[in-house]
Write a protein that holds these residues in place. Structure first.
Motif, PDB file in Angstrom:
ATOM      1  N   LEU B   7      11.720 -11.803   1.926  1.00 38.08           N
ATOM      2  CA  LEU B   7      11.017 -10.888   0.687  1.00 38.08           C
ATOM      3  C   LEU B   7       9.508 -11.000   0.531  1.00 38.08           C
ATOM      4  CD1 LEU B   7      11.574  -9.735  -2.491  1.00 38.08           C
ATOM      5  CD2 LEU B   7      11.659 -12.051  -2.421  1.00 38.08           C
ATOM      6  N   ARG B   8       8.907 -11.564   0.931  1.00 31.93           N
ATOM      7  CA  ARG B   8       7.679 -12.235   1.120  1.00 31.93           C
ATOM      8  C   ARG B   8       6.763 -10.891   1.936  1.00 31.93           C
ATOM      9  NH1 ARG B   8       5.623 -16.217  -2.480  1.00 31.93           N
ATOM     10  NH2 ARG B   8       7.978 -17.305  -3.720  1.00 31.93           N
ATOM     11  N   ARG B   9       7.484 -11.194   3.276  1.00 34.43           N
ATOM     12  CA  ARG B   9       7.007  -9.963   3.333  1.00 34.43           C
ATOM     13  C   ARG B   9       7.282  -8.803   3.469  1.00 34.43           C
ATOM     14  NH1 ARG B   9       9.693 -11.002   9.811  1.00 34.43           N
ATOM     15  NH2 ARG B   9      10.836  -8.953   8.718  1.00 34.43           N
ATOM     16  N   GLN B  10       8.107  -8.148   2.867  1.00 38.77           N
ATOM     17  CA  GLN B  10       8.655  -7.242   2.480  1.00 38.77           C
ATOM     18  C   GLN B  10       7.633  -6.605   1.213  1.00 38.77           C
ATOM     19  OE1 GLN B  10      12.281  -7.612   0.766  1.00 38.77           O
ATOM     20  NE2 GLN B  10      14.017  -6.780   2.611  1.00 38.77           N
ATOM     21  N   VAL B  11       7.275  -7.545   0.395  1.00 42.24           N
ATOM     22  CA  VAL B  11       6.394  -6.925  -0.491  1.00 42.24           C
ATOM     23  C   VAL B  11       5.010  -7.105   0.101  1.00 42.24           C
ATOM     24  CG1 VAL B  11       4.837  -7.899  -2.126  1.00 42.24           C
ATOM     25  CG2 VAL B  11       7.211  -8.890  -2.215  1.00 42.24           C
ATOM     26  N   CYS B  12       4.540  -7.444   0.920  1.00 48.05           N
ATOM     27  CA  CYS B  12       3.625  -7.198   1.462  1.00 48.05           C
ATOM     28  C   CYS B  12       3.508  -5.414   2.543  1.00 48.05           C
ATOM     29  CB  CYS B  12       2.681  -8.234   3.224  1.00 48.05           C
ATOM     30  SG  CYS B  12       2.541  -9.538   2.388  1.00 48.05           S
ATOM     31  N   PHE B  13       4.240  -5.088   2.529  1.00 47.29           N
ATOM     32  CA  PHE B  13       4.303  -4.655   3.384  1.00 47.29           C
ATOM     33  C   PHE B  13       4.033  -3.381   2.211  1.00 47.29           C
ATOM     34  CE2 PHE B  13       6.537  -0.520   5.297  1.00 47.29           C
ATOM     35  CZ  PHE B  13       6.382   0.143   5.763  1.00 47.29           C
ATOM     36  N   ALA B  14       4.978  -3.488   0.737  1.00 45.95           N
ATOM     37  CA  ALA B  14       5.181  -2.482   0.626  1.00 45.95           C
ATOM     38  C   ALA B  14       3.773  -1.883  -0.398  1.00 45.95           C
ATOM     39  CB  ALA B  14       5.867  -3.228  -0.813  1.00 45.95           C
ATOM     40  N   LEU B  15       3.024  -3.139  -0.862  1.00 47.17           N
ATOM     41  CA  LEU B  15       1.256  -3.196  -1.203  1.00 47.17           C
ATOM     42  C   LEU B  15       0.738  -2.517  -0.579  1.00 47.17           C
ATOM     43  CD1 LEU B  15       0.484  -4.705  -3.811  1.00 47.17           C
ATOM     44  CD2 LEU B  15       0.223  -6.461  -1.826  1.00 47.17           C
ATOM     45  N   TYR B  16       0.658  -2.382   1.133  1.00 43.33           N
ATOM     46  CA  TYR B  16       0.272  -2.232   1.783  1.00 43.33           C
ATOM     47  C   TYR B  16       0.642   0.008   1.831  1.00 43.33           C
ATOM     48  CZ  TYR B  16      -0.779  -0.747   6.819  1.00 43.33           C
ATOM     49  OH  TYR B  16      -1.132  -0.003   8.290  1.00 43.33           O
ATOM     50  N   THR B  17       1.649  -0.260   1.908  1.00 44.31           N
ATOM     51  CA  THR B  17       2.014   1.543   1.895  1.00 44.31           C
ATOM     52  C   THR B  17       2.269   1.974   0.307  1.00 44.31           C
ATOM     53  OG1 THR B  17       3.899   0.948   3.553  1.00 44.31           O
ATOM     54  CG2 THR B  17       4.413   2.343   2.401  1.00 44.31           C
ATOM     55  N   ALA B  18       2.038   1.465  -0.436  1.00 46.80           N
ATOM     56  CA  ALA B  18       2.005   2.245  -1.907  1.00 46.80           C
ATOM     57  C   ALA B  18       0.277   2.240  -1.994  1.00 46.80           C
ATOM     58  CB  ALA B  18       2.325   0.986  -3.445  1.00 46.80           C
ATOM     59  N   SER B  19      -0.152   1.276  -2.018  1.00 48.76           N
ATOM     60  CA  SER B  19      -1.657   1.380  -1.563  1.00 48.76           C
ATOM     61  C   SER B  19      -2.450   2.988  -0.708  1.00 48.76           C
ATOM     62  CB  SER B  19      -2.758   0.338  -1.442  1.00 48.76           C
ATOM     63  OG  SER B  19      -3.463   0.446  -1.151  1.00 48.76           O
ATOM     64  N   ARG B  20      -1.809   2.546   0.077  1.00 49.74           N
ATOM     65  CA  ARG B  20      -1.984   4.178   0.857  1.00 49.74           C
ATOM     66  C   ARG B  20      -1.822   5.408   0.039  1.00 49.74           C
ATOM     67  NH1 ARG B  20       0.447   2.480   5.687  1.00 49.74           N
ATOM     68  NH2 ARG B  20       0.220   4.688   6.652  1.00 49.74           N
ATOM     69  N   ALA B  21      -0.731   5.510   0.503  1.00 46.99           N
ATOM     70  CA  ALA B  21       0.341   6.199  -0.514  1.00 46.99           C
ATOM     71  C   ALA B  21      -0.777   7.059  -2.063  1.00 46.99           C
ATOM     72  CB  ALA B  21       1.750   6.286  -1.534  1.00 46.99           C
ATOM     73  N   MET B  22      -1.000   6.107  -2.668  1.00 51.10           N
ATOM     74  CA  MET B  22      -2.052   6.367  -3.716  1.00 51.10           C
ATOM     75  C   MET B  22      -3.117   6.751  -3.054  1.00 51.10           C
ATOM     76  SD  MET B  22      -4.754   5.299  -5.241  1.00 51.10           S
ATOM     77  CE  MET B  22      -5.166   3.461  -5.027  1.00 51.10           C
ATOM     78  N   ALA B  23      -3.582   7.021  -1.990  1.00 53.57           N
ATOM     79  CA  ALA B  23      -5.373   6.881  -1.564  1.00 53.57           C
ATOM     80  C   ALA B  23      -4.247   8.537  -1.159  1.00 53.57           C
ATOM     81  CB  ALA B  23      -5.481   6.097  -0.635  1.00 53.57           C
ATOM     82  N   ASP B  24      -3.361   8.740  -0.630  1.00 52.36           N
ATOM     83  CA  ASP B  24      -2.758   9.863  -0.301  1.00 52.36           C
ATOM     84  C   ASP B  24      -2.925  11.196  -1.429  1.00 52.36           C
ATOM     85  OD1 ASP B  24      -2.556   9.475   2.344  1.00 52.36           O
ATOM     86  OD2 ASP B  24      -0.587   9.401   1.993  1.00 52.36           O
ATOM     87  N   VAL B  25      -3.011  10.345  -2.456  1.00 51.00           N
ATOM     88  CA  VAL B  25      -2.598  11.620  -4.276  1.00 51.00           C
ATOM     89  C   VAL B  25      -4.042  11.768  -4.177  1.00 51.00           C
ATOM     90  CG1 VAL B  25      -1.910  11.719  -5.978  1.00 51.00           C
ATOM     91  CG2 VAL B  25      -0.340   9.686  -4.629  1.00 51.00           C
ATOM     92  N   TYR B  26      -5.040  10.754  -4.252  1.00 53.34           N
ATOM     93  CA  TYR B  26      -6.272  10.792  -4.910  1.00 53.34           C
ATOM     94  C   TYR B  26      -7.719  11.680  -3.505  1.00 53.34           C
ATOM     95  CZ  TYR B  26      -7.243   7.804  -8.672  1.00 53.34           C
ATOM     96  OH  TYR B  26      -7.469   7.307  -9.849  1.00 53.34           O
ATOM     97  N   ARG B  27      -6.963  11.368  -2.596  1.00 52.54           N
ATOM     98  CA  ARG B  27      -7.555  12.505  -1.254  1.00 52.54           C
ATOM     99  C   ARG B  27      -7.862  13.553  -1.412  1.00 52.54           C
ATOM    100  NH1 ARG B  27      -5.044  10.473   2.764  1.00 52.54           N
ATOM    101  NH2 ARG B  27      -6.757   8.508   2.611  1.00 52.54           N
ATOM    102  N   PRO B  28      -7.158  14.446  -2.032  1.00 49.51           N
ATOM    103  CA  PRO B  28      -6.575  16.091  -2.096  1.00 49.51           C
ATOM    104  C   PRO B  28      -8.244  16.533  -3.196  1.00 49.51           C
ATOM    105  CG  PRO B  28      -5.055  15.715  -2.260  1.00 49.51           C
ATOM    106  CD  PRO B  28      -5.518  14.544  -1.843  1.00 49.51           C
ATOM    107  N   ILE B  29      -7.396  15.503  -4.741  1.00 48.45           N
ATOM    108  CA  ILE B  29      -8.370  16.336  -5.390  1.00 48.45           C
ATOM    109  C   ILE B  29      -9.882  15.744  -5.456  1.00 48.45           C
ATOM    110  CG2 ILE B  29      -8.807  15.191  -8.085  1.00 48.45           C
ATOM    111  CD1 ILE B  29      -5.471  14.257  -7.698  1.00 48.45           C
TER     112      ILE B  29
END
Lengths: 149, 149
Positions: B7-29
């Motif tokens: 679970l803790r490993r999954q949280v780390c991965f979820a954090l890494y992925t969500a952070s990049r997905a968030m940056a993907d939304v900001y980038r074009p704007i």
DNA sequence: CGCAGTTTAGTTGTGCACAACTAAACTGCG
DNA sequence: CGCAGTTTAGTTGTGCACAACTAAACTGCG
């Protein structure tokens, strides 16, 4: 600006900061093995594919949400480090299978303690972590759907 | 490996992925304004410091949790873009005050709609976002405490 | 069959993010 | 006062992360 927009901005910043804080915890632990966090993620996928065909570059990319622009140089470094081998598929020469070699398999045992070393750092219990994981996963999925259109 | 460690490993991965997905939304704007997300964060801090003394490089670093190795080149780019000015403090010549120039202040109005453009992307309501922000902030704080010792 | 369009991995260039380091400026203890 | 130790911003080098692109291989429609 409304409170809701401020809150959403704070969440983005919290995500950015927490993600880097998490990487800070991993860094010294993985440095013992000469690895970075993305390299470790690639190894985790390869270790999990034990029973299957070794994944292609794009197969790894689909699981980790990384493109070849990130993975190609990363895999080259893992190859130079003597952990993986890249092999062009005979059936489809566009594809490159990424396989662990003996040193890459051996690292699995040597790194068995890494998850335990990490476990203490977040200060959250299992219930909080489940909620966090699921919320983050939901955000990531929503954003990817949102970008499809 | 126990469920808790997975679970803790999954949280780390979820954090890494969500952070990049968030940056993907900001980038074009943000690209409309020729900015990256970290550059935008610096501008947000500078806009907020309207009534105060302009912050130093390390003052910005403390707020954004970034060091001079990241901020110095980033600020140089903002200076080249004509948005900020860096000025050595007369009282203490080690310090460099970072100030917005007129173009940097003007951008505040022009970017007023950015938070609204971002608001839809996560698919979470305000209650979920409050929990998420507080959980992420708690993790970040715990990790920083943990690294102190 | 043949070729337009697609898929795949890799390259090039930019911008973080950070470790390790440097040089200049400052502080305060003896 | 003077200098050892600290603070500050900046540099150098490495490794992502991604956009934009390339070249080679493949697919399937006419």
């Amino acid at each position: 600006m409304t409170d809701d927009l401020v809150l959403r901005r704070q969440v983005c910043f919290a995500l950015y900061t927490a993600s880097r804080a998490m990487a800070d915890v991993y860094r010294p632990i993985l440095a013992e093995f000469g690895l970075t966090y993305p390299q470790y993620l690639v190894l985790l996928v390869l270790w999990e594919c034990e029973q299957e065909q070794p994944p292609t570059v794009s197969g790894l990319g689909a699981r980790l949400q990384l493109d070849s622009g990130t993975l190609s140089p990363l895999l080259k470094r893992l190859e130079v480090a003597g952990l993986v081998v890249r092999r062009r598929s005979a059936a489809d020469e566009r594809r490159v299978a990424v396989e662990l070699n003996p040193a890459g398999w051996a690292l699995r045992e040597r790194m068995a303690d890494v998850p335990r070393q990490l476990a203490q750092a977040t200060g959250l219990d299992a219930d909080d972590l489940v909620i966090l994981r699921d919320t983050l996963t939901r955000i990531t999925r929503t954003i990817h759907q949102y970008k499809e259109q």
